[in-house]
Design a protein around this motif. Structure first.
Motif, PDB file in Angstrom:
ATOM      1  N   ILE A 105       0.857  -1.197   0.000  1.00  0.00           N
ATOM      2  CA  ILE A 105       0.000   0.000   0.000  1.00  0.00           C
ATOM      3  C   ILE A 105       0.887   1.239   0.000  1.00  0.00           C
ATOM      4  CG2 ILE A 105      -1.830   1.226   1.231  1.00  0.00           C
ATOM      5  CD1 ILE A 105      -2.461  -1.534   2.596  1.00  0.00           C
ATOM      6  N   LYS A 106       0.691   2.076  -0.999  1.00  0.00           N
ATOM      7  CA  LYS A 106       1.504   3.282  -1.146  1.00  0.00           C
ATOM      8  C   LYS A 106       0.722   4.486  -0.617  1.00  0.00           C
ATOM      9  CE  LYS A 106       5.050   1.787  -3.761  1.00  0.00           C
ATOM     10  NZ  LYS A 106       6.448   2.010  -3.423  1.00  0.00           N
ATOM     11  N   GLY A 107       1.423   5.432  -0.044  1.00  0.00           N
ATOM     12  CA  GLY A 107       0.836   6.745   0.252  1.00  0.00           C
ATOM     13  C   GLY A 107       0.110   6.852   1.576  1.00  0.00           C
ATOM     14  N   ALA A 108      -0.118   5.748   2.278  1.00  0.00           N
ATOM     15  CA  ALA A 108      -0.932   5.814   3.495  1.00  0.00           C
ATOM     16  C   ALA A 108      -0.184   6.440   4.669  1.00  0.00           C
ATOM     17  CB  ALA A 108      -1.435   4.423   3.872  1.00  0.00           C
ATOM     18  N   MET A 109       1.136   6.601   4.538  1.00  0.00           N
ATOM     19  CA  MET A 109       1.902   7.212   5.638  1.00  0.00           C
ATOM     20  C   MET A 109       2.305   8.654   5.303  1.00  0.00           C
ATOM     21  SD  MET A 109       4.399   3.931   6.253  1.00  0.00           S
ATOM     22  CE  MET A 109       5.480   4.647   7.485  1.00  0.00           C
ATOM     23  N   ALA A 110       1.709   9.214   4.269  1.00  0.00           N
ATOM     24  CA  ALA A 110       2.093  10.579   3.846  1.00  0.00           C
ATOM     25  C   ALA A 110       1.944  11.534   5.028  1.00  0.00           C
ATOM     26  CB  ALA A 110       1.224  11.017   2.687  1.00  0.00           C
ATOM     27  N   GLY A 111       2.928  12.376   5.225  1.00  0.00           N
ATOM     28  CA  GLY A 111       2.850  13.389   6.275  1.00  0.00           C
ATOM     29  C   GLY A 111       3.385  12.943   7.622  1.00  0.00           C
ATOM     30  N   ASP A 285       6.025   3.054   2.599  1.00  0.00           N
ATOM     31  CA  ASP A 285       5.282   1.875   2.119  1.00  0.00           C
ATOM     32  C   ASP A 285       4.702   1.079   3.289  1.00  0.00           C
ATOM     33  OD1 ASP A 285       6.052   2.421  -0.457  1.00  0.00           O
ATOM     34  OD2 ASP A 285       7.540   0.813  -0.587  1.00  0.00           O
ATOM     35  N   LEU A 286       3.494   0.591   3.087  1.00  0.00           N
ATOM     36  CA  LEU A 286       2.921  -0.408   4.002  1.00  0.00           C
ATOM     37  C   LEU A 286       2.886  -1.733   3.257  1.00  0.00           C
ATOM     38  CD1 LEU A 286      -0.311   1.344   5.382  1.00  0.00           C
ATOM     39  CD2 LEU A 286       1.928   1.202   6.491  1.00  0.00           C
ATOM     40  N   LEU A 287       3.225  -2.802   3.942  1.00  0.00           N
ATOM     41  CA  LEU A 287       3.096  -4.128   3.329  1.00  0.00           C
ATOM     42  C   LEU A 287       2.265  -5.002   4.258  1.00  0.00           C
ATOM     43  CD1 LEU A 287       3.865  -6.187   1.104  1.00  0.00           C
ATOM     44  CD2 LEU A 287       5.854  -6.794   2.498  1.00  0.00           C
ATOM     45  N   PHE A 288       1.139  -5.491   3.751  1.00  0.00           N
ATOM     46  CA  PHE A 288       0.301  -6.396   4.535  1.00  0.00           C
ATOM     47  C   PHE A 288       0.771  -7.821   4.289  1.00  0.00           C
ATOM     48  CE2 PHE A 288      -3.617  -9.137   4.532  1.00  0.00           C
ATOM     49  CZ  PHE A 288      -3.691  -9.258   5.913  1.00  0.00           C
ATOM     50  N   ILE A 289       1.191  -8.499   5.362  1.00  0.00           N
ATOM     51  CA  ILE A 289       1.591  -9.914   5.256  1.00  0.00           C
ATOM     52  C   ILE A 289       0.558 -10.747   6.021  1.00  0.00           C
ATOM     53  CG2 ILE A 289       3.401 -11.627   5.659  1.00  0.00           C
ATOM     54  CD1 ILE A 289       5.466  -9.490   5.562  1.00  0.00           C
ATOM     55  N   PRO A 290      -0.249 -11.523   5.300  1.00  0.00           N
ATOM     56  CA  PRO A 290      -1.286 -12.304   5.979  1.00  0.00           C
ATOM     57  C   PRO A 290      -0.676 -13.440   6.812  1.00  0.00           C
ATOM     58  CG  PRO A 290      -1.692 -12.171   3.598  1.00  0.00           C
ATOM     59  CD  PRO A 290      -0.305 -11.681   3.837  1.00  0.00           C
ATOM     60  N   ILE A 291      -1.409 -13.847   7.795  1.00  0.00           N
ATOM     61  CA  ILE A 291      -0.993 -14.967   8.638  1.00  0.00           C
ATOM     62  C   ILE A 291      -0.672 -16.172   7.742  1.00  0.00           C
ATOM     63  CG2 ILE A 291      -3.397 -15.707   8.990  1.00  0.00           C
ATOM     64  CD1 ILE A 291      -2.573 -16.485  11.857  1.00  0.00           C
ATOM     65  N   GLY A 292       0.426 -16.847   8.048  1.00  0.00           N
ATOM     66  CA  GLY A 292       0.777 -18.075   7.320  1.00  0.00           C
ATOM     67  C   GLY A 292       1.613 -17.851   6.071  1.00  0.00           C
TER      68      GLY A 292
END
Ligand SMILES: O=C(O)CCC(=O)C(=O)O
Length: 324
Positions: A105-111, A285-292
């Motif tokens: 996910i891009k841009g969610a940490m802007a600012g 950048d945010l990276l979602f890593i699902p369980i497993g």
């Protein structure tokens, strides 16, 4: 990352339509046959195959994982690694969290002030000589993640920053040091923003390391959101369907350790041609890593990152993981 599927808004709209269709089906089914209340967790599988029947059951499970992965590959909606921007909480839930699909996910940490501020000098000045805990002595042992407690070290924060400035894998401040370090590192919290769309808790776990810090191949017992603040990390993600090729013997770790290391691949040739995805995490950048989902992480430079597990939705896989 491999191929680029259609843009996310189109995909999300399609997905919403599919969800509506599915709800109609479920409604019809549940009118005829009331669904039982949530059933208890299934009994844990036996840790080791005992006999031919167990071996055959495992083979059949691996067969199903392969067939299902091949089927997912038919559709970019169902497989691959997407990059998203402006991803609402609802679309994150339906498209990624519930199906257990990773997403960048891009841009969610802007600012976030931290994105500008968190250099080694700034961090050292802000925290100074407060004592902190980190993982040390990692160069002399390959199992530093499995035997975390043996590697707990303490140092004034400024001294720790000097250690990691020069790079290498020997010293790394990791999530497992977070609880101990919370009071000493609290001044850094004012540099962080919030990710309210996905998280109910702003409490993150901090990672600080130098170029070359390496976390070997493992999976987590919760869903996990990585938030990269400083520097670059190379993350390799491998779907759970590949588990039978990963020599999974110890807790959540793979004996392969590093799927990019030729010496390890010689020992574990079945791990050569895995389905895998690669992401370069850069600041913001945010990276979602699902369980497993298996992952290994290498810092390409001085790096700071937070990990979050306080999602709005249930995330308690660790409570029912079969020990052994
Ligand atoms: O950034 C790292 O070194 C490892 C992160 C990780 O593997 C995790 O949070 O599970």
């Amino acid at each position: 990352m491999s191929k680029r599927p259609p843009s996310l808004p189109t995909q999300a709209a399609d997905m919403r339509m599919q969800m509506a269709l599915r709800q109609i089906d479920f409604g019809a089914a549940s009118a005829a046959t009331p669904r039982p209340a949530a059933s208890p967790a299934p009994p844990p599988p036996k840790p080791k195959p005992q006999n031919d029947a167990d071996r055959l059951a495992l083979k059949r499970r691996d067969w199903l994982a392969d067939v299902q992965e091949a089927q997912r590959a038919l559709s970019p909606y169902a497989s691959g690694l997407l990059t998203a921007e402006n991803l609402s909480g609802e679309d994150f839930l339906h498209g990624f969290y519930a199906p257990g699909r990773p997403v960048l996910i891009k841009g969610a940490m802007a600012g976030w002030p931290a994105l500008e501020r968190w250099t080694p000098d700034y961090l050292a000045d802000r925290i100074g000589d407060a004592m902190i805990e980190y993982q040390g002595g990692r160069s002399s042992a390959a199992d530093y993640e499995l035997k975390k407690d043996k590697h707990r070290k303490r140092a004034p924060f400024r001294q720790f920053i000097d250690l990691v400035r020069s790079g290498g894998n020997d010293a790394y401040l990791t999530a497992s040091n977070s609880a101990t370090n919370a009071p000493a590192l609290a001044p850094l919290n004012t540099d962080l923003g919030h990710i309210d769309a996905y998280l109910h808790s702003p409490q993150g776990m901090l990672w600080i390391g130098g170029a070359g810090a390496f976390t070997p191949l493992h999976f987590d017992l919760t869903n996990n959101l990585l938030a990269q603040v400083t520097g670059t990390k190379r993350v390799i993600l491998i779907p759970p369907s590949q588990t039978s090729r990963l020599a999974h013997r110890n807790h959540v770790f793979s004996d392969v350790r590093d799927v990019t290391d030729e010496a390890r691949l010689k020992l574990h040739p079945q791990a050569r041609d895995l389905l895998r995805y690669e992401v370069m995490l850069t600041p913001g950048d945010l990276l979602f890593i699902p369980i497993g989902w298996w992952h290994q992480v290498r810092s390409e430079s001085f790096s700071t990152m937070l990990t979050y597990t306080g999602f709005h939705w249930p995330n308690a896989g660790h409570q029912s993981y079969p020990a052994g």
